[in-house]
Write an enzyme that holds these catalytic residues in place. Structure first.
Site, PDB file in Angstrom:
ATOM      1  N   ASP A   2      -2.382  -0.587  -3.658  1.00 18.21           N
ATOM      2  CA  ASP A   2      -0.951  -0.283  -3.720  1.00 18.21           C
ATOM      3  C   ASP A   2      -0.113  -1.076  -2.731  1.00 18.21           C
ATOM      4  O   ASP A   2       1.111  -1.008  -2.757  1.00 18.21           O
ATOM      5  CB  ASP A   2      -0.725   1.219  -3.473  1.00 18.21           C
ATOM      6  CG  ASP A   2      -1.174   2.042  -4.661  1.00 18.21           C
ATOM      7  OD1 ASP A   2      -0.973   1.569  -5.789  1.00 18.21           O
ATOM      8  OD2 ASP A   2      -1.723   3.131  -4.459  1.00 18.21           O
ATOM      9  N   HIS A  25      -8.632   3.550   2.513  1.00 22.33           N
ATOM     10  CA  HIS A  25      -9.156   4.000   1.228  1.00 22.33           C
ATOM     11  C   HIS A  25     -10.365   4.879   1.474  1.00 22.33           C
ATOM     12  O   HIS A  25     -11.137   4.622   2.407  1.00 22.33           O
ATOM     13  CB  HIS A  25      -9.552   2.799   0.353  1.00 22.33           C
ATOM     14  CG  HIS A  25      -9.711   3.170  -1.080  1.00 22.33           C
ATOM     15  ND1 HIS A  25     -10.871   3.696  -1.583  1.00 22.33           N
ATOM     16  CD2 HIS A  25      -8.824   3.123  -2.091  1.00 22.33           C
ATOM     17  CE1 HIS A  25     -10.703   3.945  -2.864  1.00 22.33           C
ATOM     18  NE2 HIS A  25      -9.469   3.614  -3.202  1.00 22.33           N
TER      19      HIS A  25
HETATM   20  N1  CMC Z   1      -2.318   4.717   8.558  1.00 21.64           N
HETATM   21  C1  CMC Z   1      -2.724   5.165   9.761  1.00 21.64           C
HETATM   22  N2  CMC Z   1      -3.906   5.796   9.964  1.00 21.64           N
HETATM   23  C2  CMC Z   1      -4.691   5.995   8.913  1.00 21.64           C
HETATM   24  C3  CMC Z   1      -4.327   5.567   7.621  1.00 21.64           C
HETATM   25  C4  CMC Z   1      -3.087   4.893   7.461  1.00 21.64           C
HETATM   26  N3  CMC Z   1      -2.708   4.466   6.256  1.00 21.64           N
HETATM   27  N4  CMC Z   1      -5.302   5.908   6.736  1.00 21.64           N
HETATM   28  C5  CMC Z   1      -6.240   6.535   7.456  1.00 21.64           C
HETATM   29  N5  CMC Z   1      -5.879   6.590   8.770  1.00 21.64           N
HETATM   30  C6  CMC Z   1      -6.693   7.134   9.873  1.00 21.64           C
HETATM   31  C7  CMC Z   1      -6.657   8.652   9.883  1.00 21.64           C
HETATM   32  O1  CMC Z   1      -5.588   9.142  10.666  1.00 21.64           O
HETATM   33  C8  CMC Z   1      -8.004   8.973  10.438  1.00 21.64           C
HETATM   34  O2  CMC Z   1      -7.962   8.737  11.830  1.00 21.64           O
HETATM   35  P1  CMC Z   1      -8.864   9.660  12.841  1.00 21.64           P
HETATM   36  O3  CMC Z   1     -10.281   9.371  12.469  1.00 21.64           O
HETATM   37  O4  CMC Z   1      -8.476   9.196  14.198  1.00 21.64           O
HETATM   38  O5  CMC Z   1      -8.471  11.078  12.564  1.00 21.64           O
HETATM   39  C9  CMC Z   1      -8.925   7.889   9.847  1.00 21.64           C
HETATM   40  O6  CMC Z   1      -8.049   6.771   9.628  1.00 21.64           O
HETATM   41  C10 CMC Z   1      -9.599   8.284   8.543  1.00 21.64           C
HETATM   42  O7  CMC Z   1      -8.585   8.681   7.615  1.00 21.64           O
HETATM   43  P2  CMC Z   1      -8.745   9.871   6.575  1.00 21.64           P
HETATM   44  O8  CMC Z   1      -7.376  10.371   6.209  1.00 21.64           O
HETATM   45  O9  CMC Z   1      -9.728  10.864   7.081  1.00 21.64           O
HETATM   46  O10 CMC Z   1      -9.421   9.095   5.363  1.00 21.64           O
HETATM   47  P3  CMC Z   1      -9.466   9.602   3.874  1.00 21.64           P
HETATM   48  O11 CMC Z   1     -10.606   8.933   3.249  1.00 21.64           O
HETATM   49  O12 CMC Z   1      -9.435  11.105   3.814  1.00 21.64           O
HETATM   50  O13 CMC Z   1      -8.082   9.098   3.265  1.00 21.64           O
HETATM   51  C11 CMC Z   1      -6.407   7.728   2.296  1.00 21.64           C
HETATM   52  C12 CMC Z   1      -7.920   7.935   2.536  1.00 21.64           C
HETATM   53  C13 CMC Z   1      -6.213   6.624   1.272  1.00 21.64           C
HETATM   54  C14 CMC Z   1      -5.792   9.031   1.730  1.00 21.64           C
HETATM   55  C15 CMC Z   1      -5.733   7.360   3.652  1.00 21.64           C
HETATM   56  O14 CMC Z   1      -6.280   6.156   4.144  1.00 21.64           O
HETATM   57  C16 CMC Z   1      -4.208   7.246   3.537  1.00 21.64           C
HETATM   58  O15 CMC Z   1      -3.518   8.259   3.650  1.00 21.64           O
HETATM   59  N6  CMC Z   1      -3.671   6.010   3.289  1.00 21.64           N
HETATM   60  C17 CMC Z   1      -2.245   5.835   3.063  1.00 21.64           C
HETATM   61  C18 CMC Z   1      -1.871   6.227   1.634  1.00 21.64           C
HETATM   62  C19 CMC Z   1      -2.333   5.215   0.623  1.00 21.64           C
HETATM   63  O16 CMC Z   1      -2.148   4.014   0.769  1.00 21.64           O
HETATM   64  N7  CMC Z   1      -2.910   5.716  -0.482  1.00 21.64           N
HETATM   65  C20 CMC Z   1      -3.363   4.867  -1.612  1.00 21.64           C
HETATM   66  C21 CMC Z   1      -4.850   4.872  -1.744  1.00 21.64           C
HETATM   67  S1  CMC Z   1      -5.495   3.620  -2.842  1.00 21.64           S
HETATM   68  C22 CMC Z   1      -4.837   3.905  -4.399  1.00 21.64           C
HETATM   69  C23 CMC Z   1      -5.022   5.262  -4.962  1.00 21.64           C
HETATM   70  O17 CMC Z   1      -5.872   6.048  -4.597  1.00 21.64           O
HETATM   71  O18 CMC Z   1      -4.262   5.567  -5.859  1.00 21.64           O
END
Ligand code: CMC
Length: 427
Positions: free
Chosen positions: A363, A306
């Protein structure tokens, strides 16, 4: 004494005031930055940027705290009715019985859809994704209610709010019914807001409808947990669209489109699809953990991570407990719940996830409950939109009442420098 942040640049030094929130969070107020320095800030994904001051939701990602208008999410999810929470979010205080009754009556007055709009819904192919259909129909509501809302006129603003609170559940139920091949029917307006939604969705043409208390309660809880989450992608979209003084319905339609994506609300669909894939692939958790950690593999563990929560998502805790209870009460054994629990356990002790502070989000378990209710996977995000509606309305209303300027970020241009036009025959 006023707290200041100092920026030194090119031999000059400029000071900016700090803004302090009621929960003591601090931000640097850079409203005068460009005028004073000719600089802008660059912050892709707005990871460090506050877009507004808001009195609706407090979220502390480090401590896993979520409060609507000062009330803990656990307290609201366990004790309140979704409509009470909607009133609280939109108007700032929990309603008295009289205020709540009036709100419900006014919403019911508006709970119908123009027959011509029904024709638009009927003309969508049955393969259409429910979120695309819901966004289009919400946008079309504008055509049937074309007046822009004069926010100085409290009555007009209130009417726009009860109108969309009345019409969106009908659209959601109909989008679901169309996808399930069921006739488009209205509910029973003697029922409460959530009970009526359940009836509109689940009533079968060949059976007398009998309300299922467990389903009604679970739906109430899920809608409350999804109702508001400060400046997330869809809410920021609603505020930015509304900042151009586009109407409430048009702004909400844009919010629905933003919510659709799998990185945001669409994750509830993506989670259950992922769990189902793992199950069909033999249930090998380790294989998918490896894939999630492999940077050359686009696979992510959906429902994990998140932008703000870096400890745990309090909504996920409540939903996990609820998923166990609902499945047990309904007598459903869903193998994907087992896979979800094993995946969570594996991720919580895996250094990749621990170091990056990746925890299950709202989710991760919500789709399992929707599936137990009999809702098709593609319709999960539509349910999220229904829950988020009061949050979008509250944020839109706040943004307009605060007379916020049009949302218009800047950029650092990195394209070609000026060059002369080359005629077609010389290229
Ligand atoms: N699985 C594997 N690796 C992950 C995941 C995941 N679900 N989420 C983040 N990472 C890793 C990412 O690859 C990165 O690694 P590194 O630092 O080595 O490059 C690190 O963790 C930070 O991730 P980020 O993408 O820079 O973080 P963000 O704040 O931009 O993204 C997020 C947050 C929710 C989009 C992301 O965690 C994600 O894609 N999660 C899966 C989709 C999901 O469950 N979304 C629902 C969010 S909650 C409800 C809502 O918003 O509606």
């Amino acid at each position: 004494m006023e707290k200041l942040a100092k920026l030194s640049y090119d031999g000059k030094s400029v000071e900016f005031p700090l803004v302090e929130g009621t929960e003591n969070e601090l931000g640097i107020d850079i409203k005068t930055l460009r005028a004073a320095t000719n600089l802008i800030t660059l912050d892709p994904g707005f990871k460090n940027t506050g877009s507004c001051q808001s009195a609706i939701t407090f979220l502390n990602g480090e401590k896993g705290v979520l409060r609507y208008r000062g009330y803990d999410i656990e307290d609201l999810a366990n004790n309140a009715d979704f409509l009470e929470v909607a009133y609280l979010l939109i108007f700032g205080e929990l309603p008295t019985q009289e205020q709540l009754d009036k709100f419900l009556v006014d919403i019911k007055e508006e709970s119908f859809i123009d027959e011509d709009l029904k024709k638009i819904l009927e003309s969508f192919p049955s393969s259409a994704h429910p979120m695309g259909v819901l966004s289009s129909l919400t946008s079309a509501l504008t055509a049937f209610n074309p007046k822009t809302v004069d926010i100085e006129d409290e009555e007009q603003l209130y009417r726009a709010i009860v109108r969309i609170m009345g019409k969106l559940p009908v659209l959601v139920a109909w989008v679901y019914r169309k996808k399930s091949g069921l006739p488009l029917k209205y509910g029973d307006y003697a029922l409460g807001y959530v009970e009526n939604i359940a009836r509109m969705m689940f009533r079968k043409p060949n059976k007398e409808y009998v309300a299922n208390h467990i389903v009604d309660q679970a739906l109430n809880k899920l809608l409350i947990l999804h109702a508001e989450h400060e400046q997330n992608c869809s809410t920021s979209t609603v505020r930015v669209v509304g900042s151009s003084h586009a109407g409430l319905f048009a702004s909400v339609a844009a919010g629905i489109s933003a919510l659709w994506g799998p990185l945001h609300g669409g994750a509830n669909q993506a989670v259950v699809e992922m769990l189902e894939d793992i199950r069909q692939d033999g249930g090998d958790i380790n294989k998918y953990m490896k894939k999630a950690k492999d940077k050359s593999d686009p696979f992510r563990l959906m429902g994990f991570g998140h932008r703000v929560y870096k400890n745990f998502d309090p909504r996920a805790r409540i939903i996990k407990k609820s998923a166990n209870e609902v499945l047990e009460d309904l007598g459903i054994v869903d193998p994907v719940l087992d896979i979800a629990k094993k995946l969570e356990e594996a991720a919580l002790s895996d250094p990749y996830f621990v170091e990056r502070k990746l925890y299950p989000n709202v989710d991760f378990y919500s789709g399992i409950i929707y599936r137990a209710m009999g809702i098709s996977t593609e319709t999960f995000t539509v349910m999220f939109a229904l829950g988020r509606l009061p949050g979008w309305i509250a944020q839109w209303r706040e943004m307009r009442l605060n007379k916020e300027p049009i949302g218009r970020p800047r950029q650092i241009y990195v394209g070609k420098n000026q060059r002369p036009f080359v005629p077609l025959n010389k290229r």
